[in-house]
Design a protein around this motif. Structure first.
Motif, PDB file in Angstrom:
ATOM      1  N   LYS A  36       0.826  -1.191   0.000  1.00  0.00           N
ATOM      2  CA  LYS A  36       0.000   0.000   0.000  1.00  0.00           C
ATOM      3  C   LYS A  36       0.869   1.252   0.000  1.00  0.00           C
ATOM      4  O   LYS A  36       1.890   1.299   0.678  1.00  0.00           O
ATOM      5  CB  LYS A  36      -0.916   0.022   1.220  1.00  0.00           C
ATOM      6  N   SER A  37       0.451   2.261  -0.775  1.00  0.00           N
ATOM      7  CA  SER A  37       1.220   3.505  -0.820  1.00  0.00           C
ATOM      8  C   SER A  37       1.247   4.210   0.533  1.00  0.00           C
ATOM      9  O   SER A  37       2.193   4.936   0.848  1.00  0.00           O
ATOM     10  CB  SER A  37       0.638   4.453  -1.880  1.00  0.00           C
ATOM     11  N   SER A  38       0.217   3.979   1.360  1.00  0.00           N
ATOM     12  CA  SER A  38       0.179   4.596   2.687  1.00  0.00           C
ATOM     13  C   SER A  38       1.107   3.881   3.664  1.00  0.00           C
ATOM     14  O   SER A  38       1.633   4.488   4.599  1.00  0.00           O
ATOM     15  CB  SER A  38      -1.250   4.585   3.232  1.00  0.00           C
ATOM     16  N   GLU A  39       1.319   2.577   3.450  1.00  0.00           N
ATOM     17  CA  GLU A  39       2.207   1.792   4.301  1.00  0.00           C
ATOM     18  C   GLU A  39       3.021   0.839   3.421  1.00  0.00           C
ATOM     19  O   GLU A  39       2.852  -0.381   3.497  1.00  0.00           O
ATOM     20  CB  GLU A  39       1.404   1.011   5.342  1.00  0.00           C
TER      21      GLU A  39
END
Length: 270
Positions: free
Chosen positions: A133-136
Motif C-alpha cells: 500500500k502507498s500509505s504503508e
C-alpha cells in the motif's frame, strides 16, 4: 541470456544483486518483481532479455528490442518508514549514469525525474513503484530500461512509433557495451546510495549527482499538473533532498514539483 557469472564476478555488493533471477521473456520485469517480492530477499534483481508490455510513468510505453538491451527490476525492502519514490528515482538515475560512465566512459544527462539522455535523445528510463500500500509501503521496486546495443535503424523505428528521439549506448559511444559489466556497475553504484539511505535515511550523494548531471537546470520548461491541460512556464532551479524539482514561475515565486504529479510537456533553452 545474460551471463550471471560475469555479473557476479564484477559485483562488489552485500545486498543488491546477491540474488539474480533471469528470464528470456517477460511481460515486464516490474510485474514479475511485484509478483515475487514477498518471498525474495532485499536487493533481488529480476532480469529479462525482452519485455512484451513495458510501461513507464503515466502509462508511457518503452519500446523493447530483444537480446540487445537491458531490462531489470531491483526489489528493495528497507526497514524504514520514510519511503519516497522520488528519492529512488534519483538513486536509479544516478546509478545508471555512473554505471554507464564506468563501463564505457559515456557522459549522460538526467532529465528529471527519470530519463537518461544523450544529446536530448532518450537512452534509458527508470520507474519506481511502491510494494504494498502507498500509505504503508513494505518496499519499492526500481525498474530500469536501457538501450544498450541497438543499431540506428532500430532507434529510428522507435521514433516512427512514438515520435520521440532515441539513441543507444553503442550509437552514442561508438562501440558496443558489455552488458554484464554495465549491470554490475549499476548495481554497485546503487548499493552505495542504498547504504546511505539505510544508515542515514538520506540520498544526498544521489541528489548532488543528479543536480550536476541535470539536463534541465537553469532551463525554462512548460509543465502541467497531472490531469490538467493548463501549461505554465517555469524556470528550473535545482532538485531538493526528496527528489522534487525546485522551480520559479514567471513572477519569481518558488515552487516544488513532485514527480508523481507533474508532466513536462516542452523543454526549451532559458
Amino acid at each position: 541470456m545474460y551471463d550471471l557469472n560475469s555479473i557476479s564476478g564484477c559485483l562488489n555488493t552485500k545486498i543488491i544483486g546477491q540474488t539474480v533471477i533471469q528470464y528470456d521473456n517477460l511481460t515486464s520485469t516490474y510485474a514479475k518483481a511485484k509478483n515475487i517480492c514477498g518471498t525474495c530477499p532485499d536487493g533481488t534483481v529480476v532480469l529479462s532479455e525482452n519485455q512484451s508490455k513495458c510501461t513507464l510513468r503515466f502509462g508511457n510505453r518503452w519500446i523493447c528490442s530483444e537480446d540487445k538491451n537491458i531490462y531489470m527490476s531491483i526489489i528493495l525492502k528497507p526497514s524504514v518508514n520514510n519511503l519516497i519514490t522520488s528519492k529512488f528515482d534519483l538513486v536509479g538515475c544516478s546509478s545508471v549514469c555512473e554505471g554507464i560512465y564506468e563501463a564505457c566512459g559515456l557522459e549522460c544527462k538526467i532529465k528529471w525525474p527519470n530519463d537518461i539522455v544523450v544529446n536530448d535523445r532518450k537512452l534509458a528510463s527508470i520507474n519506481c513503484e511502491f510494494i504494498g500500500k502507498s500509505s504503508e509501503p513494505s518496499g519499492i521496486i526500481v525498474s530500469v530500461c536501457i538501450n544498450a546495443n541497438m543499431e540506428e535503424e532500430e532507434t529510428e523505428k522507435i521514433y516512427e512509433e512514438i515520435k520521440k528521439p532515441a539513441t543507444s549506448i553503442k550509437l552514442a559511444a561508438g562501440e558496443a557495451v558489455d552488458r554484464e559489466a554495465l549491470i554490475a556497475g549499476i548495481l554497485n553504484s546503487m548499493e552505495k546510495h542504498y547504504e546511505e539511505f539505510l544508515t542515514k535515511s538520506t540520498v544526498s550523494n544521489a541528489v548532488l549527482f543528479c543536480i550536476m548531471k541535470s539536463a534541465l537546470l537553469n532551463r525554462r520548461i512548460k509543465a502541467a499538473k497531472r490531469g490538467k491541460k493548463t501549461l505554465r512556464s517555469l524556470l528550473v532551479k535545482t532538485v531538493d533532498h526528496d527528489g522534487c524539482l525546485v522551480v520559479t514561475d514567471e513572477k519569481g515565486n518558488e515552487e516544488i514539483l513532485g514527480s508523481g504529479e507533474t508532466i513536462i510537456i516542452y523543454e526549451g533553452n532559458s
